[in-house]
Design an enzyme around this catalytic site. Sequence first.
Site, PDB file in Angstrom:
ATOM      1  N   SER A  15       0.850  -1.169  -0.204  1.00 31.95           N
ATOM      2  CA  SER A  15       0.315   0.299  -0.082  1.00 31.95           C
ATOM      3  C   SER A  15       0.668   1.023  -0.259  1.00 31.95           C
ATOM      4  O   SER A  15       0.651   2.401  -0.574  1.00 31.95           O
ATOM      5  CB  SER A  15      -0.546   0.123   1.567  1.00 31.95           C
ATOM      6  OG  SER A  15      -1.581  -0.987   0.547  1.00 31.95           O
ATOM      7  N   LYS A  56     -11.541  -4.725   9.130  1.00 28.58           N
ATOM      8  CA  LYS A  56     -12.777  -4.069   8.779  1.00 28.58           C
ATOM      9  C   LYS A  56     -13.751  -3.339   9.589  1.00 28.58           C
ATOM     10  O   LYS A  56     -15.003  -3.494   8.997  1.00 28.58           O
ATOM     11  CB  LYS A  56     -13.080  -4.444   7.370  1.00 28.58           C
ATOM     12  CG  LYS A  56     -11.178  -4.580   6.623  1.00 28.58           C
ATOM     13  CD  LYS A  56     -11.449  -5.398   5.312  1.00 28.58           C
ATOM     14  CE  LYS A  56     -10.005  -5.261   4.022  1.00 28.58           C
ATOM     15  NZ  LYS A  56      -9.896  -5.131   3.181  1.00 28.58           N
ATOM     16  N   ASN A  77     -12.995   0.344   4.677  1.00 23.49           N
ATOM     17  CA  ASN A  77     -11.581  -0.143   4.787  1.00 23.49           C
ATOM     18  C   ASN A  77     -11.176   0.821   4.572  1.00 23.49           C
ATOM     19  O   ASN A  77      -9.967   1.148   4.498  1.00 23.49           O
ATOM     20  CB  ASN A  77     -11.596  -0.869   3.520  1.00 23.49           C
ATOM     21  CG  ASN A  77     -11.863  -0.607   2.003  1.00 23.49           C
ATOM     22  OD1 ASN A  77     -12.847  -0.007   1.899  1.00 23.49           O
ATOM     23  ND2 ASN A  77     -10.367  -0.764   1.327  1.00 23.49           N
ATOM     24  N   ASP A  92     -13.322  -0.903  -0.833  1.00 17.99           N
ATOM     25  CA  ASP A  92     -12.885  -2.583  -1.374  1.00 17.99           C
ATOM     26  C   ASP A  92     -13.839  -2.505  -3.013  1.00 17.99           C
ATOM     27  O   ASP A  92     -13.637  -4.025  -3.726  1.00 17.99           O
ATOM     28  CB  ASP A  92     -12.775  -3.469  -0.510  1.00 17.99           C
ATOM     29  CG  ASP A  92     -11.741  -3.323   0.289  1.00 17.99           C
ATOM     30  OD1 ASP A  92     -10.411  -3.526  -0.046  1.00 17.99           O
ATOM     31  OD2 ASP A  92     -11.412  -3.418   1.272  1.00 17.99           O
ATOM     32  N   GLY A 116     -14.567 -17.673   3.016  1.00 16.56           N
ATOM     33  CA  GLY A 116     -14.429 -16.816   3.329  1.00 16.56           C
ATOM     34  C   GLY A 116     -16.047 -16.008   4.659  1.00 16.56           C
ATOM     35  O   GLY A 116     -16.513 -15.751   4.114  1.00 16.56           O
ATOM     36  N   GLY A 118     -15.325 -13.006   6.672  1.00 14.89           N
ATOM     37  CA  GLY A 118     -14.485 -11.570   7.034  1.00 14.89           C
ATOM     38  C   GLY A 118     -14.941 -10.369   6.295  1.00 14.89           C
ATOM     39  O   GLY A 118     -15.995 -10.676   5.915  1.00 14.89           O
ATOM     40  N   GLY A 119     -15.181  -9.421   6.877  1.00 11.69           N
ATOM     41  CA  GLY A 119     -15.269  -7.975   5.873  1.00 11.69           C
ATOM     42  C   GLY A 119     -15.057  -8.241   4.507  1.00 11.69           C
ATOM     43  O   GLY A 119     -15.827  -7.988   3.753  1.00 11.69           O
TER      44      GLY A 119
END
Length: 415
Positions: A15, A56, A77, A92, A116, A118-119
Amino acid sequence: MQYGCIGEKLGHSFSAEIHAMLDSHPYELRELAQADLPAFLQKKDFRGINVTIPYKQAVMPFLDEIDPAAREIGAVNTIVNRDGRLCGYNTDFYGLKTLLEAIGVPLQGKTVAVLGTGGTSLTACAVAKAMGASELLRVSRRAGEDRVSYADFYRDHAARVRILINTTPVGMYPNPDACPAELDRLPALEAVADPIYNPLRSELVLGAWARHIPAQGGLLMLTAQAVRASEIFTGQTYPAGTAEHICAVLTERKENLVLSGMPASGKTTVGRLLARKTGRPFLDLDEEITRRCGKTPAELIAEAGEAAFRDTETAVLRAVLAGLSGAVLALGGGTVLRDENVTMLRQNGMLCFLDRPVSDLLPTADRPLSSTREALEKRYAERIDRYLATADLRVAGFKTPEEAVEMIERSRKTV
């Protein structure tokens, strides 16, 4: 801290490099333990931050405002500090949509499986829904109200899945050998998207390619969401194609240039010259084996045989490749004979086959598998198809190492 990224582990993050290429603001990486997250957000000592795994969703209770789209997704995010008020967004969504569009397989009317919970999985579901998916399946280790277990997934749902989106960290550096899905159990699969970007090509993406299924890793998603986040941070607008350009530059910068070919084909000589010309570090696998084992490949083969040497070669290659990027690597003549080695090399590498006519190769006594003209020609006949099959780039017709380097550099601009 003016701008940056927070997460639990950021050693793999690109990043800061991406935001430096956008040339818009200072940007730093800040690793935070879960216990430190509340105090960091309550202090509000930043202008804008990106948020990555595993925060997130955890950041949302600390925000003063949440963009309606991010609230509906259930994950944030990107956070901007506007006069002491923390405002949350989800860029995202834009990044993953850009990635799926680049893969080029429409989602309209299809069953999409999201690995998955998650966020990022919430974002993936929102994107799939927006792109017209007819059915969404969230897959987790344990079944729940809005998810199915992997066992149930393969038993009851896998046959109709057309699009697979991975949102787990399985396959991410430093554990790149892992794969989150059994692709052979998904007979109708048409496309794979994997937000993992380190390595550039995960085991999942390479597995899809091996089955002729369109697939792409997460670097484009990362660059696209970063461009959108920077626009939110600063209020400026970047030209169309900015994310794609940064993605291409980063891929070229991070990708290892891997030289394969017969013994005596010039891999070490060309590799050293290529490294000097491009400013990359250079490694020679045979030299690494010698350094780490205290014996040359020829000595190891003479002592234990070729099969044992190949095991050693694979182990050393794995150690060399751990975290390696942007380097030039010269292989041994037989390194690409093992599928395992080729998979490791392709995760972050471009394989360039130095294809010299066998008549130009000279047998030498220090190469036990090609020490005579007869042995050299036999090895060439055995291996030529393998060299060609594993090459991303065939470098042929060069007369000097300098010509080979020029051909590699010229060809990479069109690959």
